[in-house]
Design a protein around this motif. Structure first.
Motif, mmCIF file in Angstrom:
data_model
loop_
_atom_site.group_PDB
_atom_site.id
_atom_site.type_symbol
_atom_site.label_atom_id
_atom_site.label_comp_id
_atom_site.label_asym_id
_atom_site.label_seq_id
_atom_site.Cartn_x
_atom_site.Cartn_y
_atom_site.Cartn_z
ATOM 1 N N GLU A 93 -6.069 -10.337 2.307
ATOM 2 C CA GLU A 93 -6.008 -9.264 3.303
ATOM 3 C C GLU A 93 -5.422 -7.984 2.697
ATOM 4 O OE1 GLU A 93 -3.775 -10.704 6.573
ATOM 5 O OE2 GLU A 93 -5.152 -12.363 7.043
ATOM 6 N N PRO B 111 0.816 -1.228 0.000
ATOM 7 C CA PRO B 111 0.000 0.000 0.000
ATOM 8 C C PRO B 111 0.840 1.265 0.000
ATOM 9 C CG PRO B 111 -0.885 -1.592 1.559
ATOM 10 C CD PRO B 111 0.432 -2.123 1.113
ATOM 11 N N ARG C 200 -7.343 -4.115 1.535
ATOM 12 C CA ARG C 200 -6.829 -2.803 1.958
ATOM 13 C C ARG C 200 -6.650 -1.855 0.782
ATOM 14 N NH1 ARG C 200 -1.502 -3.730 5.211
ATOM 15 N NH2 ARG C 200 -1.576 -1.422 5.125
#
Length: 491
Positions: free
Chosen positions: A468, A372, A472
């Motif tokens: 997961e 990210p 995000r």
């Protein structure tokens, strides 16, 4: 003597340069009108040397010169010579030069241990850029009175020899290297049996160098049993074939005075010139010594297996290529790297190793745990490039951003990190010089079991971890459609 007793002729000396024997006392105290071969240029008629020496040592001139020599030697030893003041000055000067050479050797050892360059752009004292050797001399002179007095005499031109020239430096380096090599060879001879590790590497001057390492088992009562690997030299390989490399190695063993029959092992990379079963180095050494068993380098073999496995998949090739593009994009400019560091705090992107596949785990790790943040850095880079109107950077950053936000890339990141982490751990253990065979066997077995289990259930586990991260960064978790070409039937 005839009765078998040996008596040393202390007056007899031999010259290697002229290959002659001479009489020491007669050369010093000879009568200029009665010069003989033993008191002049030397005697080298080896067939008649025994009779000539007997005749010489019984001559009146020799006996007189021997008495003069022993009388002078006694006066020098008891400090009662007529020129004792001069002898004291000579002894003081000899001791002074010994102390200077001790300090110069200490500087040579200090620089050599740290692999530092000796010389700079200048070879004069107290000039900028005169190199590490002269810099260490200047530093030592600030606190050491011996070196300080030596530099004072040089500056005032009281002496002409400084022992600071590049030729003296090279000679000191050669002497230290020879002493080190002799100590290593002596340790190898005490251990008797050894194994050889060799590899070829081109240097900066584009010359092929063969590095030779000997591995021994050292047994000492105080320290116990320990395994040591000793580097014994770089050999310039003019001929990189198996025959040429083997001849270079055998010539180096002869130079070190080591016997090939005591070799009990070989370990090379998987190149055909080293590992070839017909013309390789290992085959040629085995023909000379059947007990020198060849064991391929485990770490190198493991690296080749991973490299071949990765190249067999188009997805893997695209994945590692994208990581290299990511590093190249940010490392090509200071401003781009600053943008990356503003968003990525812990782990920075790494370049891919061209030879070691397991080392690529560091490059994958940065993406695995900071995807990210890296995507945010790419977004900021695109905005910065738009302001600078840099279309190439905008296009490159945009394409990398789109590729990294795809589900196959996320799953590939998790899979490759898990695989490379286990393989890198095994590779580090294989490269340890003190690891035991049992430990290697257990580690390789553990990696094999991990890969077999990962093949069965690891992909589902990787998808769970990737899910997961996908949630995000809002990535659609679907696989691209695979279009198969339909073959037209011919009538």
């Amino acid at each position: 003597m005839r009765n078998g007793e040996k008596i040393a002729r202390s007056w007899l000396m031999y010259s290697e340069s002229t290959d002659c024997v001479m009489c020491f006392c007669c050369c010093l105290f000879r009568d200029r009108d009665k010069i003989t071969q033993l008191s002049g240029d030397g005697f080298n008629n080896w067939k008649n040397v025994a009779a000539h020496l007997k005749q010489h040592e019984r001559s009146t001139e020799h006996i007189t010169n021997m008495q003069t020599w022993h009388a002078l030697l006694h006066k020098l030893q008891t400090n009662t010579a007529i020129d004792q003041v001069n002898q004291d000055l000579i002894a003081f000067e000899v001791n002074r030069w010994k102390e200077i050479l001790k300090r110069l050797l200490a500087i040579v050892n200090h620089l050599a241990e740290r692999n530092l360059a000796f010389r700079g752009h200048s070879e004069k004292l107290f000039e900028s850029g005169n190199g590490n050797f002269l810099g260490q001399v200047e530093l030592m002179a600030q606190f050491d009175p011996v070196m300080q007095d030596h530099l004072r005499q040089i500056q005032k031109k009281e002496i002409s020899d400084s022992y600071f020239s590049k030729d003296i430096q090279n000679e000191l380096i050669s002497l230290v290297a020879k002493c080190t090599t002799d100590a290593v060879v002596e340790r190898i001879k005490r251990a008797k049996y050894y194994a050889v590790i060799m590899d070829c590497t081109p240097d900066l001057s584009h010359k092929e160098q063969l590095s030779v390492v000997l591995r021994i088992v050292n047994c000492e009562l105080s320290k116990g049993v320990s395994v040591h690997e000793h580097f014994v030299g770089f050999l310039q390989a003019h001929d990189t074939t198996g025959k040429g490399l083997c001849e270079s190695f055998l010539g180096h063993l002869e130079k070190l005075d080591l016997d090939l029959s005591n070799c009990r092992g070989q370990s090379y990379d998987n190149g055909s010139n080293m590992q070839g079963k017909k013309q390789g180095v290992q085959k040629r050494v085995l023909e000379l010594n059947s007990k020198a068993l060849c064991v391929p380098c485990g770490s190198h073999t493991l690296n080749l297996v991973i490299g071949d496995a990765a190249k067999s998949s188009l997805t893997s090739i695209s994945f590692v290529g994208l990581l290299q593009r990511l590093y190249t994009l940010f490392s090509s400019s200071v401003h781009r790297w600053t943008i990356l560091r503003e968003h990525v705090k812990d782990l920075s992107v790494k370049a891919l190793s061209t030879t070691r596949w397991e080392c690529r785990v560091e490059a994958v790790k940065a993406v695995r745990y900071q995807l990210p943040e890296i995507l945010k850095a790419l977004t900021a880079l695109m905005e910065y490039a738009k302001e600078k109107r840099d279309a190439e950077v905008v296009s490159t950053a945009g394409s990398i951003y789109q590729e990294m936000k795809r589900w196959p890339f996320l799953v590939s990141t998790i899979v490759w990190y898990n695989v490379l982490f286990q393989i890198n751990k095994a590779s580090k253990i294989l490269q340890s010089p003190k690891v035991s065979v049992e430990t290697i066997r257990n580690e390789i077995t553990a990696v094999t079991d991990f890969l077999q289990d990962f093949r069965e259930c690891g992909f589902n586990s990787a998808k769970t971890d990737a899910r997961e991260i996908a949630e995000r960064i809002e990535v659609e978790m679907n696989w691209p459609e695979v279009h198969q070409r339909t073959k037209k039937k011919t009538v």
